[in-house]
Design a protein around this motif. Structure first.
Motif, mmCIF file in Angstrom:
data_model
loop_
_atom_site.group_PDB
_atom_site.id
_atom_site.type_symbol
_atom_site.label_atom_id
_atom_site.label_comp_id
_atom_site.label_asym_id
_atom_site.label_seq_id
_atom_site.Cartn_x
_atom_site.Cartn_y
_atom_site.Cartn_z
ATOM 1 N N THR A 177 7.199 -10.405 31.920
ATOM 2 C CA THR A 177 7.229 -8.827 31.875
ATOM 3 C C THR A 177 5.843 -8.229 31.824
ATOM 4 N N THR A 178 4.803 -9.037 31.516
ATOM 5 C CA THR A 178 3.402 -8.511 31.521
ATOM 6 C C THR A 178 2.610 -9.017 32.522
ATOM 7 N N CYS B 62 3.613 -1.606 22.781
ATOM 8 C CA CYS B 62 4.929 -1.248 23.749
ATOM 9 C C CYS B 62 5.853 -1.198 22.694
ATOM 10 N N ASN C 253 -1.530 -8.965 29.274
ATOM 11 C CA ASN C 253 -1.601 -7.606 29.972
ATOM 12 C C ASN C 253 -3.023 -6.853 29.851
ATOM 13 N N ALA D 295 -0.906 -3.806 25.272
ATOM 14 C CA ALA D 295 0.257 -3.628 24.634
ATOM 15 C C ALA D 295 0.185 -4.007 23.018
ATOM 16 N N SER E 269 4.533 -2.046 30.874
ATOM 17 C CA SER E 269 3.337 -2.363 31.521
ATOM 18 C C SER E 269 2.896 -1.541 32.648
ATOM 19 N N SER F 268 -4.889 -11.701 25.538
ATOM 20 C CA SER F 268 -3.737 -10.690 25.748
ATOM 21 C C SER F 268 -3.641 -10.647 27.420
#
Ligand code: SF4
Length: 299
Positions: free
Chosen positions: A181-182, A26, A242, A282, A215, A240
């Protein structure tokens, strides 16, 4: 980038490999890596040691590469020679940032601007709202959100990791809700619905941010990809958030899924798919996707 997203390959005569239209780094991660690279060069010129606070990103190959260039992972300012410290895209609590500055470190703040805006908004809403943070326990972004200070005091907040943590509202309290955010999108939707019920009884619940569009787009592309595949290989660090959310999504769609970090985890089962999808989290470099697709083609 060698392999364009959305590419289709045919291997072993029958099996097709299809790459997701959206995958990999990202903007926040790309920016943090560029800043870390520059910090390493600047520190080298200045003859200073260079550190990252925790793992720079959730990808061990990339972290190893940066380690070879001299980036050392630390958890705080104590116990080593002061130098340059890179703060990763996930952000940092205010108290820890102050500790680095007070100890004389040069701070390179690679916090993603989207995350930074959320951290500012927590401080902005806190005087009139009770802060709820929806995120994974111990994820660095959740930790940063829980570490926002006003006048050097950590703002009180409550972490919601799943529906079991939603509970009931307190009478007369207004709430501001922030999501990592993820975070997993389907779980966020369920938690948001549960919190929205509070509004029916007159409680103010302000949803201050959303899951990052990066995402969301990766997830939307994966839904499209998985719907045309028998199984999907999800590439990214096992730590991770995400990437794990992408893997769960494929399973929720009733398709076969493999979460792998490198080509050594390729299995024979993958070759039983007529169409095999590929996506990446990401924090996954495109070079790693290329390597894994190359290895799949050679089997
Ligand atoms: S997912 Fe979005 S908010 Fe999080 S680091 Fe990447 S670009 Fe920034």
């Amino acid at each position: 980038m060698g392999l364009p997203c959305g590419s289709i390959f045919v291997i072993l005569g029958t099996m097709k490999i299809v790459l997701s239209q959206t995958m990999g780094y990202c903007k926040g991660v790309s920016r943090a890596l560029d800043m870390a690279q520059k910090a390493i060069e600047d520190a080298r010129e200045a003859g200073l040691p260079v550190y990252s606070l925790g793992k720079l990103i959730h990808n061990k190959q990339v972290c190893n590469q940066f380690a070879q260039e001299g980036l050392v992972e630390i958890n705080g300012p104590a116990g080593q020679q002061k130098g340059v410290v890179v703060l990763r895209a996930h952000g940092i609590g205010d108290a820890l940032r102050s500790e680095f500055l007070d100890a004389g470190y040069h701070v390179v703040d690679a916090t993603c601007p989207v995350v930074k805006r959320n951290l500012h908004h927590i401080a902005r809403y806190a005087p009139n709202h009770s802060i709820l943070i929806v995120g994974h326990a111990k994820h660095p972004e959740s930790t940063a959100m829980q570490g926002v200070c006003i006048d050097q005091k950590v703002i009180a907040s409550r972490l919601i990791t799943g529906l079991q943590d939603v509970g009931e509202p307190e009478e007369g309290v207004s709430y501001a809700v922030f999501v990592q955010t993820t975070f997993d999108q389907s779980l966020w939707t369920q938690i948001k619905q549960a919190l929205s019920v509070w509004q029916d009884t007159g409680t103010t619940v302000l949803f201050a941010n959303e899951i990052c569009p990066s995402s969301v787009n990766r997830r939307t592309a994966l839904i499209e990809l998985a719907s045309q595949c028998d199984g999907v290989v999800v590439i990214g660090g096992k730590d991770s958030a995400n990437t794990r959310a992408l893997y769960s999504l494929v399973l929720e769609m009733g398709k076969k899924a493999w979460h792998i970090e490198d080509e050594t985890e390729i299995t024979n089962e993958m070759y039983q798919c007529a169409i095999l999808g590929i996506t990446a989290g990401a924090s996954t470099p495109h070079s790693l996707v290329e390597r894994i697709v190359g290895a799949l083609q050679q089997e």
